[in-house]
Design a protein around this motif. Structure first.
Motif, PDB file in Angstrom:
ATOM      1  N   UNK A  57      26.619  43.326  41.778  1.00 59.82           N
ATOM      2  CA  UNK A  57      26.510  42.411  40.647  1.00 59.82           C
ATOM      3  C   UNK A  57      26.347  43.181  39.335  1.00 59.82           C
ATOM      4  N   UNK A  58      25.516  44.227  39.377  1.00 61.04           N
ATOM      5  CA  UNK A  58      25.286  45.035  38.186  1.00 61.04           C
ATOM      6  C   UNK A  58      26.564  45.756  37.781  1.00 61.04           C
ATOM      7  N   UNK A  59      27.275  46.319  38.767  1.00 62.71           N
ATOM      8  CA  UNK A  59      28.512  47.047  38.485  1.00 62.71           C
ATOM      9  C   UNK A  59      29.551  46.113  37.865  1.00 62.71           C
ATOM     10  N   UNK A  60      29.641  44.895  38.389  1.00 65.77           N
ATOM     11  CA  UNK A  60      30.622  43.935  37.869  1.00 65.77           C
ATOM     12  C   UNK A  60      30.324  43.583  36.409  1.00 65.77           C
ATOM     13  N   UNK A  61      29.060  43.559  36.047  1.00 60.80           N
ATOM     14  CA  UNK A  61      28.692  43.203  34.674  1.00 60.80           C
ATOM     15  C   UNK A  61      29.079  44.271  33.662  1.00 60.80           C
ATOM     16  N   UNK A  62      29.059  45.529  34.095  1.00 64.34           N
ATOM     17  CA  UNK A  62      29.324  46.608  33.132  1.00 64.34           C
ATOM     18  C   UNK A  62      30.729  47.170  33.232  1.00 64.34           C
ATOM     19  N   UNK A  63      31.483  46.775  34.259  1.00 59.26           N
ATOM     20  CA  UNK A  63      32.840  47.308  34.447  1.00 59.26           C
ATOM     21  C   UNK A  63      33.837  46.632  33.502  1.00 59.26           C
ATOM     22  N   UNK A  92      37.170  47.367  44.882  1.00 55.19           N
ATOM     23  CA  UNK A  92      37.454  46.116  44.173  1.00 55.19           C
ATOM     24  C   UNK A  92      37.269  46.261  42.665  1.00 55.19           C
ATOM     25  N   UNK A  93      36.337  47.124  42.267  1.00 52.92           N
ATOM     26  CA  UNK A  93      36.073  47.318  40.839  1.00 52.92           C
ATOM     27  C   UNK A  93      36.928  48.438  40.241  1.00 52.92           C
ATOM     28  N   UNK A  94      37.806  49.021  41.056  1.00 54.56           N
ATOM     29  CA  UNK A  94      38.734  50.024  40.548  1.00 54.56           C
ATOM     30  C   UNK A  94      38.200  51.441  40.487  1.00 54.56           C
ATOM     31  N   UNK A  96      30.665  58.792  42.843  1.00 57.29           N
ATOM     32  CA  UNK A  96      31.982  58.379  42.352  1.00 57.29           C
ATOM     33  C   UNK A  96      32.078  58.656  40.860  1.00 57.29           C
ATOM     34  N   UNK A  97      33.299  58.956  40.366  1.00 53.55           N
ATOM     35  CA  UNK A  97      33.468  59.253  38.943  1.00 53.55           C
ATOM     36  C   UNK A  97      33.429  57.989  38.094  1.00 53.55           C
TER      37      UNK A  97
END
Length: 370
Positions: free
Chosen positions: A364-370, A303-305, A318-319
């Motif tokens: 949640x953390x990943x979404x904030x920095x993506x 979802x975050x690509x 993951x890269x």
């Protein structure tokens, strides 16, 4: 007791010896270590490949019952554990060596085979390899295949008269990739006639069918193969320290001379290990929960690509599109600890599988920095 003046002078003049930290922290930067040792700031510790669902309830109860006898040396528990392993794996007792975790066994491997060249891969788990190099041993790390797996053909071609050991971590850390068992078995049968093959199966309990993927039967068949396992992963006993090695009797003797063996294992750990080894229901339940959390993580990354390497363990790599250390710092600032890696001219993040709540914190953390 007072020291003699001459002794005191020599002590003052002697340089301070740097105390080497525990095996895990050898591979951490100061920044990464700070994140691991500040738990109040971390909502989800997803950097050490631990099992958040363990140890089993039976192991916890066994620990409680064992506490009253901790004033005694654990002389007989090791024999019980060896009997259980020998029965389960169809081995002889003299083919098994117990240890407080697998780290001491890896270090012993570096010492036993330091007279030649050790072949392995890059990236992989570095404990044995880095210790061997610190002792002056030459280590050759060959690139992984395009599927991020050990290149067995390249390793076989690299064997020469100086080769003293081949080290394989299967599933591999940090890529979480699993070798084809048929190909690995054929490789071991052929190559072990020339040089010992050391297989680190720390994560073997987390694959879909451990009995098929493990090379344990090769030891029973008499091949010069060494298998090391730990209870730090699926068994949820990383903080209690229990592991073991299986190999041919002569190899066990060599390692026994360089490790404290069962004498290094606490009574409470013995109780937990014996109970956990027999608690198959708990292990299946923990495996299922880890698989559910991993599927959730896969969906979050999609979802975050992000792409990822399919995992056969309890972590996923993951890269990332920025410096991986910077990425890990940003995640840590949001209360989630992960590991950073650099290989194949690419920046990577390795995230351990936690509870669903912890994976949601990661999301949640990943979404904030993506």
């Amino acid at each position: 007791m007072a020291l003699l003046p001459g002794v005191l002078t020599s002590l003052k003049a002697a340089p301070r010896r740097q105390i080497e930290p525990a095996s895990f922290v050898n591979f951490l930067t100061d920044e990464e270590l700070a994140r691991e040792t500040t738990p109040p700031e971390i909502k989800a510790r997803l950097s050490a490949n631990e099992n958040p669902f363990g140890p089993s309830p039976k192991a916890k109860q066994a620990i409680i019952e064992a506490i009253g006898n901790t004033y005694r040396y654990a002389f007989f528990e090791g024999r019980k554990m060896i009997e259980l392993i020998a029965k389960a794996e169809a081995l002889q007792p003299n083919q098994i060596l117990l240890s407080a975790g697998s780290s001491a066994l890896l270090q012993a491997g570096a010492m036993v085979y330091n007279s030649g060249t050790i072949l392995s891969a890059q990236p992989t788990y570095e404990d044995l390899l880095s210790k061997a190099e610190s002792m002056g041993t030459k280590v050759i790390r060959l690139p992984l295949t395009s599927a991020y797996k050990y290149d067995l053909d390249a390793i076989e071609k690299a064997i020469d008269a100086t080769t003293s050991l081949i080290y394989i971590c299967n599933p591999n850390n940090p890529t979480a990739t699993l070798l084809d068992p048929v190909k690995l078995k054929s490789f071991c049968e052929k190559v072990s006639k020339k040089v010992p093959v050391f297989i680190d199966e720390a994560y073997i309990d987390l694959v879909e069918d451990p009995a098929v993927s493990s090379m344990m039967p090769l030891v029973k068949e008499g091949h010069n193969v060494i298998i090391v396992r730990t209870f730090s992963k699926l068994y949820g006993m990383a903080g209690m320290r229990f592991g073991y090695m299986v190999a041919q009797p002569e190899t066990i003797k060599k390692f026994s001379a360089l490790t404290p063996g069962s004498n290094s294992i606490a009574s409470t750990t013995w109780a937990a290990a014996i109970s956990s080894y027999e608690d198959k229901d708990f292990l299946r339940d923990a495996y299922t929960k880890i698989k559910e959390s991993k599927e959730y993580l896969y969906n979050v990354l999609k979802e975050e690509g992000y792409t990822y390497i399919p995992s056969s363990a309890n972590f996923v790599i993951f890269p990332v599109k920025e410096d991986s250390r910077s990425f890990a710092t940003k995640m840590s600032n949001n209360g989630v600890s992960v590991r950073s890696w650099q290989f194949n001219n690419q920046q990577w993040c390795r995230v351990s599988i936690g509870t669903l709540e912890e994976m949601k914190a990661f999301a949640l953390s990943l979404a904030k920095i993506s």
